[in-house]
Design a protein around this motif. Structure first.
Motif, short mmCIF file in Angstrom:
data_model
loop_
_atom_site.label_atom_id
_atom_site.label_comp_id
_atom_site.label_asym_id
_atom_site.label_seq_id
_atom_site.Cartn_x
_atom_site.Cartn_y
_atom_site.Cartn_z
N ARG A 13 1.69 -9.10 3.26
CA ARG A 13 1.20 -7.72 3.32
C ARG A 13 1.24 -7.00 1.98
O ARG A 13 0.74 -5.88 1.88
CB ARG A 13 2.05 -6.93 4.33
N ALA A 14 1.86 -7.59 0.97
CA ALA A 14 2.06 -6.87 -0.29
C ALA A 14 0.81 -6.83 -1.15
O ALA A 14 0.78 -6.11 -2.15
CB ALA A 14 3.20 -7.50 -1.08
N GLY A 15 -0.23 -7.60 -0.80
CA GLY A 15 -1.44 -7.60 -1.62
C GLY A 15 -2.10 -6.24 -1.67
O GLY A 15 -2.63 -5.83 -2.71
N GLY A 16 -2.09 -5.50 -0.53
CA GLY A 16 -2.73 -4.19 -0.50
C GLY A 16 -2.10 -3.20 -1.45
O GLY A 16 -2.79 -2.64 -2.32
N PRO A 17 -0.78 -2.95 -1.35
CA PRO A 17 -0.15 -2.01 -2.29
C PRO A 17 -0.28 -2.42 -3.75
O PRO A 17 -0.50 -1.59 -4.62
CB PRO A 17 1.32 -2.00 -1.84
N LEU A 18 -0.15 -3.72 -4.02
CA LEU A 18 -0.29 -4.17 -5.41
C LEU A 18 -1.70 -3.95 -5.93
O LEU A 18 -1.91 -3.54 -7.07
CB LEU A 18 0.08 -5.66 -5.51
N GLY A 19 -2.71 -4.21 -5.06
CA GLY A 19 -4.09 -4.00 -5.47
C GLY A 19 -4.39 -2.54 -5.75
O GLY A 19 -5.06 -2.21 -6.74
N ALA B 298 6.26 -1.09 4.06
CA ALA B 298 7.48 -0.28 4.02
C ALA B 298 8.39 -0.61 5.21
O ALA B 298 9.61 -0.75 5.05
CB ALA B 298 7.12 1.20 4.03
N LEU B 299 7.80 -0.76 6.40
CA LEU B 299 8.59 -1.14 7.57
C LEU B 299 9.20 -2.53 7.41
O LEU B 299 10.36 -2.76 7.80
CB LEU B 299 7.72 -1.07 8.82
N LEU B 300 8.42 -3.45 6.86
CA LEU B 300 8.95 -4.79 6.62
C LEU B 300 10.10 -4.77 5.62
O LEU B 300 11.08 -5.51 5.76
CB LEU B 300 7.83 -5.71 6.11
N ALA C 195 12.79 -1.82 13.19
CA ALA C 195 11.76 -1.81 12.14
C ALA C 195 10.74 -2.93 12.35
O ALA C 195 9.54 -2.75 12.11
CB ALA C 195 12.41 -1.94 10.77
N ALA C 196 11.20 -4.10 12.82
CA ALA C 196 10.28 -5.20 13.06
C ALA C 196 9.34 -4.89 14.22
O ALA C 196 8.13 -5.19 14.16
CB ALA C 196 11.07 -6.49 13.36
N ILE C 197 9.86 -4.26 15.30
CA ILE C 197 9.02 -3.88 16.43
C ILE C 197 8.01 -2.82 16.00
O ILE C 197 6.82 -2.87 16.38
CB ILE C 197 9.89 -3.36 17.59
#
Length: 305
Positions: free
Chosen positions: A90-96, A119-121, A139-141
């Motif tokens: 999921r980190a590709g979006g914020p980094l992009g 952020a939840l992860l 947080a996982a749910i």
């Protein structure tokens, strides 16, 4: 000091320093007493046993004590690894967006799920690393719910449509949070044990995100899956040292396997053309079964030690 004693001392360095301070002299004395008087060279099996024992002591698996403790530890490592894997996905979006803002100025993405889900992860990862399994489970749910909302919106009719549910589950980044929540659910009733080096997993997560996340920083779109297969191979090799590693690898491989299986099922239901072969799914499933079998066999042996 004889040559044999010198080699014994060198091999005992495989054990942690604290372990050597208390038991090195005792172990060395035992080794020298049991050795033949005329033997000057180290036996290979004895050398391998010392190295494997030292590595086991470093991993902490020798202090688990029972099969249930080994299983709980494997569940914790699986949950942490799944959260790291999900964060990497999921980190590709914020980094992009960060790279775009640095190069082109302010940027309005329209929706903020790409920030909320990582952020939840991250919260789940830190909480699980520090042993706060209730917070990590919550947080996982919430991550699973946020993923579903980001894919289907607030229209609740989509939640009960099998085609849309499968469409959401076809994505590889959907499964890590769900599988991690299941592992954390089991840990809620597990005996509380002291957590050693809780900072290691957030650091590992950050390094994995930077190195493996698909983003403008790298072009490795298949890097997470490639890294999982490499980890599975390494886990099978190191199973005699730490039985938890192949178990963790099999759980991690379950995420892309479930994604590919639901893609195949959903494509058939919707009448879409198939872009994936059943052979690829079977190969991935076979690797997963092999790693799980290696972990199970090694776990039974280590539980007896």
């Amino acid at each position: 000091m004889t040559e044999l004693e010198r080699r014994y001392r060198w091999l005992l360095r495989a054990y942690p320093r604290a372990y050597r301070q208390y038991r090195a002299d005792e172990m060395l004395e035992t080794l020298l007493v049991t050795a033949d008087d005329e033997r000057r060279r180290l036996d290979r099996r004895e050398a391998v046993a010392l190295v494997v024992g030292g590595l086991r002591a470093r991993t902490g698996v020798d202090r688990l004590g029972s099969r249930s403790a080994l299983g709980h530890s494997a569940l914790r490592l699986s949950a942490l690894s799944l959260l790291v894997y999900g964060l990497t996905q999921r980190a590709g979006g914020p980094l992009g967006v960060l790279v775009t803002m640095l190069s082109e100025g302010p940027y309005n993405p329209g929706a903020w799920w790409f920030i909320v889900i990582p952020a939840l992860l991250t919260i789940a990862l830190f909480a699980a690393a520090w042993g706060s399994y209730r917070l990590a489970f919550a947080a996982a749910i919430l991550t699973v719910a946020a993923q579903h909302l980001s894919a289907n919106g607030w229209d609740l009719s989509f939640w009960f449509s099998s085609v849309y549910d499968l469409q959401d589950a076809m994505l590889p980044d959907f499964w890590p949070a769900l599988l991690a929540s299941l592992a954390l659910l089991r840990l809620l009733r597990a005996p509380r044990t002291p957590v050693a080096r809780p900072w290691a997993w957030p650091v590992l997560g950050a390094l994995a995100v930077v190195a493996l996340a698909p983003s403008p920083l790298n072009g490795w779109l298949d890097a997470p899956l490639m890294s999982l297969c490499a980890f599975a191979a390494l886990a099978v090799i190191t199973a005699p040292i730490d039985a938890r590693m192949p178990i963790v690898a099999s759980v991690l491989l379950l995420a892309p396997a479930l994604a590919q299986a639901t893609y195949l099922l959903g494509s058939r239901q919707a009448g879409w053309p198939l872009d994936i072969s059943i052979t690829a799914i079977l190969v991935l499933a076979a690797v997963m079964v092999i790693t799980l079998a290696a972990g199970t066999i090694a776990g039974r042996r280590q539980a007896r030690i």
